[in-house]
Design a protein around this motif. Structure first.
Motif, PDB file in Angstrom:
ATOM      1  N   VAL A   2      29.710  52.984  42.794  1.00  0.00           N
ATOM      2  CA  VAL A   2      30.243  53.207  41.454  1.00  0.00           C
ATOM      3  C   VAL A   2      31.343  52.193  41.177  1.00  0.00           C
ATOM      4  O   VAL A   2      31.933  51.628  42.099  1.00  0.00           O
ATOM      5  N   ILE A   3      31.629  51.986  39.918  1.00  0.00           N
ATOM      6  CA  ILE A   3      32.686  51.059  39.514  1.00  0.00           C
ATOM      7  C   ILE A   3      34.013  51.798  39.466  1.00  0.00           C
ATOM      8  O   ILE A   3      34.095  52.918  38.974  1.00  0.00           O
ATOM      9  N   SER A   4      35.046  51.150  39.975  1.00  0.00           N
ATOM     10  CA  SER A   4      36.403  51.699  39.902  1.00  0.00           C
ATOM     11  C   SER A   4      37.314  50.675  39.228  1.00  0.00           C
ATOM     12  O   SER A   4      37.255  49.480  39.544  1.00  0.00           O
ATOM     13  N   TYR A   5      38.125  51.148  38.320  1.00  0.00           N
ATOM     14  CA  TYR A   5      39.093  50.278  37.632  1.00  0.00           C
ATOM     15  C   TYR A   5      40.519  50.534  38.123  1.00  0.00           C
ATOM     16  O   TYR A   5      41.484  50.184  37.436  1.00  0.00           O
ATOM     17  N   LYS A   6      40.670  51.112  39.312  1.00  0.00           N
ATOM     18  CA  LYS A   6      42.011  51.360  39.862  1.00  0.00           C
ATOM     19  C   LYS A   6      42.829  50.071  39.954  1.00  0.00           C
ATOM     20  O   LYS A   6      44.036  50.084  39.727  1.00  0.00           O
ATOM     21  N   LYS A   7      42.157  48.975  40.264  1.00  0.00           N
ATOM     22  CA  LYS A   7      42.866  47.692  40.345  1.00  0.00           C
ATOM     23  C   LYS A   7      43.492  47.316  38.998  1.00  0.00           C
ATOM     24  O   LYS A   7      44.578  46.747  38.946  1.00  0.00           O
ATOM     25  N   LEU A   8      42.801  47.634  37.914  1.00  0.00           N
ATOM     26  CA  LEU A   8      43.331  47.350  36.577  1.00  0.00           C
ATOM     27  C   LEU A   8      44.608  48.130  36.333  1.00  0.00           C
ATOM     28  O   LEU A   8      45.605  47.576  35.872  1.00  0.00           O
ATOM     29  N   THR A  34      39.678  54.353  27.013  1.00  0.00           N
ATOM     30  CA  THR A  34      39.302  55.686  27.496  1.00  0.00           C
ATOM     31  C   THR A  34      38.148  55.595  28.487  1.00  0.00           C
ATOM     32  O   THR A  34      38.176  56.238  29.545  1.00  0.00           O
ATOM     33  N   LYS A  35      37.135  54.786  28.175  1.00  0.00           N
ATOM     34  CA  LYS A  35      36.009  54.606  29.092  1.00  0.00           C
ATOM     35  C   LYS A  35      36.486  54.020  30.417  1.00  0.00           C
ATOM     36  O   LYS A  35      36.035  54.450  31.487  1.00  0.00           O
ATOM     37  N   LEU A  36      37.366  53.052  30.354  1.00  0.00           N
ATOM     38  CA  LEU A  36      37.903  52.452  31.576  1.00  0.00           C
ATOM     39  C   LEU A  36      38.635  53.504  32.406  1.00  0.00           C
ATOM     40  O   LEU A  36      38.512  53.548  33.629  1.00  0.00           O
ATOM     41  N   GLY A  37      39.378  54.353  31.730  1.00  0.00           N
ATOM     42  CA  GLY A  37      40.127  55.403  32.412  1.00  0.00           C
ATOM     43  C   GLY A  37      39.238  56.412  33.112  1.00  0.00           C
ATOM     44  O   GLY A  37      39.651  57.052  34.083  1.00  0.00           O
ATOM     45  N   LYS A  38      38.005  56.528  32.622  1.00  0.00           N
ATOM     46  CA  LYS A  38      37.042  57.459  33.227  1.00  0.00           C
ATOM     47  C   LYS A  38      36.060  56.741  34.148  1.00  0.00           C
ATOM     48  O   LYS A  38      35.069  57.318  34.576  1.00  0.00           O
ATOM     49  N   ASN A  39      36.330  55.459  34.441  1.00  0.00           N
ATOM     50  CA  ASN A  39      35.455  54.626  35.277  1.00  0.00           C
ATOM     51  C   ASN A  39      34.029  54.586  34.742  1.00  0.00           C
ATOM     52  O   ASN A  39      33.066  54.555  35.498  1.00  0.00           O
ATOM     53  N   CYS A  51      40.439  40.227  31.096  1.00  0.00           N
ATOM     54  CA  CYS A  51      40.770  39.158  32.045  1.00  0.00           C
ATOM     55  C   CYS A  51      41.500  37.999  31.367  1.00  0.00           C
ATOM     56  O   CYS A  51      42.455  37.455  31.928  1.00  0.00           O
ATOM     57  N   MET A  52      41.069  37.655  30.180  1.00  0.00           N
ATOM     58  CA  MET A  52      41.738  36.574  29.450  1.00  0.00           C
ATOM     59  C   MET A  52      43.164  36.977  29.083  1.00  0.00           C
ATOM     60  O   MET A  52      44.100  36.190  29.238  1.00  0.00           O
ATOM     61  N   ALA A  53      43.343  38.205  28.631  1.00  0.00           N
ATOM     62  CA  ALA A  53      44.666  38.679  28.216  1.00  0.00           C
ATOM     63  C   ALA A  53      45.628  38.781  29.400  1.00  0.00           C
ATOM     64  O   ALA A  53      46.813  38.473  29.277  1.00  0.00           O
ATOM     65  N   LEU A  54      45.114  39.204  30.546  1.00  0.00           N
ATOM     66  CA  LEU A  54      45.968  39.390  31.728  1.00  0.00           C
ATOM     67  C   LEU A  54      45.986  38.165  32.638  1.00  0.00           C
ATOM     68  O   LEU A  54      46.657  38.165  33.668  1.00  0.00           O
ATOM     69  N   GLU A  55      45.205  37.149  32.251  1.00  0.00           N
ATOM     70  CA  GLU A  55      45.101  35.907  33.029  1.00  0.00           C
ATOM     71  C   GLU A  55      44.743  36.213  34.474  1.00  0.00           C
ATOM     72  O   GLU A  55      45.460  35.847  35.415  1.00  0.00           O
ATOM     73  N   CYS A  56      43.615  36.890  34.629  1.00  0.00           N
ATOM     74  CA  CYS A  56      43.169  37.272  35.964  1.00  0.00           C
ATOM     75  C   CYS A  56      41.655  37.138  36.069  1.00  0.00           C
ATOM     76  O   CYS A  56      40.976  36.820  35.097  1.00  0.00           O
ATOM     77  N   ASP A  57      41.134  37.383  37.243  1.00  0.00           N
ATOM     78  CA  ASP A  57      39.704  37.341  37.515  1.00  0.00           C
ATOM     79  C   ASP A  57      39.138  38.756  37.452  1.00  0.00           C
ATOM     80  O   ASP A  57      39.876  39.728  37.622  1.00  0.00           O
ATOM     81  N   ILE A  58      37.840  38.861  37.273  1.00  0.00           N
ATOM     82  CA  ILE A  58      37.192  40.169  37.181  1.00  0.00           C
ATOM     83  C   ILE A  58      37.446  41.009  38.437  1.00  0.00           C
ATOM     84  O   ILE A  58      37.626  42.221  38.364  1.00  0.00           O
ATOM     85  N   MET A  62      38.535  45.287  38.779  1.00  0.00           N
ATOM     86  CA  MET A  62      37.509  46.278  39.103  1.00  0.00           C
ATOM     87  C   MET A  62      36.921  46.022  40.476  1.00  0.00           C
ATOM     88  O   MET A  62      37.059  44.926  41.022  1.00  0.00           O
ATOM     89  N   GLU A  63      36.286  47.056  41.019  1.00  0.00           N
ATOM     90  CA  GLU A  63      35.593  46.909  42.296  1.00  0.00           C
ATOM     91  C   GLU A  63      34.478  47.948  42.372  1.00  0.00           C
ATOM     92  O   GLU A  63      34.493  48.946  41.658  1.00  0.00           O
ATOM     93  N   MET A  64      33.528  47.688  43.239  1.00  0.00           N
ATOM     94  CA  MET A  64      32.442  48.626  43.502  1.00  0.00           C
ATOM     95  C   MET A  64      32.830  49.423  44.738  1.00  0.00           C
ATOM     96  O   MET A  64      33.190  48.846  45.758  1.00  0.00           O
ATOM     97  N   VAL A  65      32.773  50.726  44.638  1.00  0.00           N
ATOM     98  CA  VAL A  65      33.119  51.584  45.767  1.00  0.00           C
ATOM     99  C   VAL A  65      31.962  52.547  46.037  1.00  0.00           C
ATOM    100  O   VAL A  65      31.249  52.937  45.115  1.00  0.00           O
ATOM    101  N   PRO A  66      31.781  52.926  47.297  1.00  0.00           N
ATOM    102  CA  PRO A  66      30.707  53.879  47.608  1.00  0.00           C
ATOM    103  C   PRO A  66      30.989  55.236  46.973  1.00  0.00           C
ATOM    104  O   PRO A  66      32.134  55.623  46.811  1.00  0.00           O
ATOM    105  N   ARG A  67      29.915  55.924  46.621  1.00  0.00           N
ATOM    106  CA  ARG A  67      30.085  57.308  46.154  1.00  0.00           C
ATOM    107  C   ARG A  67      30.639  58.105  47.314  1.00  0.00           C
ATOM    108  O   ARG A  67      30.502  57.731  48.464  1.00  0.00           O
ATOM    109  N   ARG A  68      31.228  59.218  47.010  1.00  0.00           N
ATOM    110  CA  ARG A  68      31.876  60.032  48.058  1.00  0.00           C
ATOM    111  C   ARG A  68      30.932  60.410  49.189  1.00  0.00           C
ATOM    112  O   ARG A  68      31.324  60.465  50.330  1.00  0.00           O
ATOM    113  N   ASN A  69      29.664  60.659  48.864  1.00  0.00           N
ATOM    114  CA  ASN A  69      28.732  61.083  49.909  1.00  0.00           C
ATOM    115  C   ASN A  69      27.946  59.918  50.496  1.00  0.00           C
ATOM    116  O   ASN A  69      27.097  60.111  51.328  1.00  0.00           O
TER     117      ASN A  69
END
Length: 71
Positions: A2-8, A34-39, A51-58, A62-69
């Protein structure tokens, strides 16, 4: 996987920004934030604006993380 935006959210804290600030500087809607906040999926155009506004890379917002199970 799943996608996680915790890094953001950590990046916003480091830059002393709030979600409303991100919305303004990136020119994105509150619905997108709101969508970002809900991953949830967002358009790649939204991610590009952030990324352009924060002058950063993708990989800085964001990152891909394994589902809990998944291992």
């Amino acid at each position: 996987m799943v996608i996680s935006y915790k890094k953001l959210w950590k990046l916003l804290i480091d830059k002393d920004m709030k979600k409303k600030d991100l919305q303004r500087v990136a020119g994105i809607s509150s619905a997108s934030v709101t969508k970002l906040g809900k991953n949830q999926n967002v358009n790649t155009e939204i991610l590009q604006k952030i990324c352009m506004a924060l002058e950063c890379d993708i990989s800085d917002i964001m990152e891909m993380v394994p589902r809990r199970n998944e291992k």
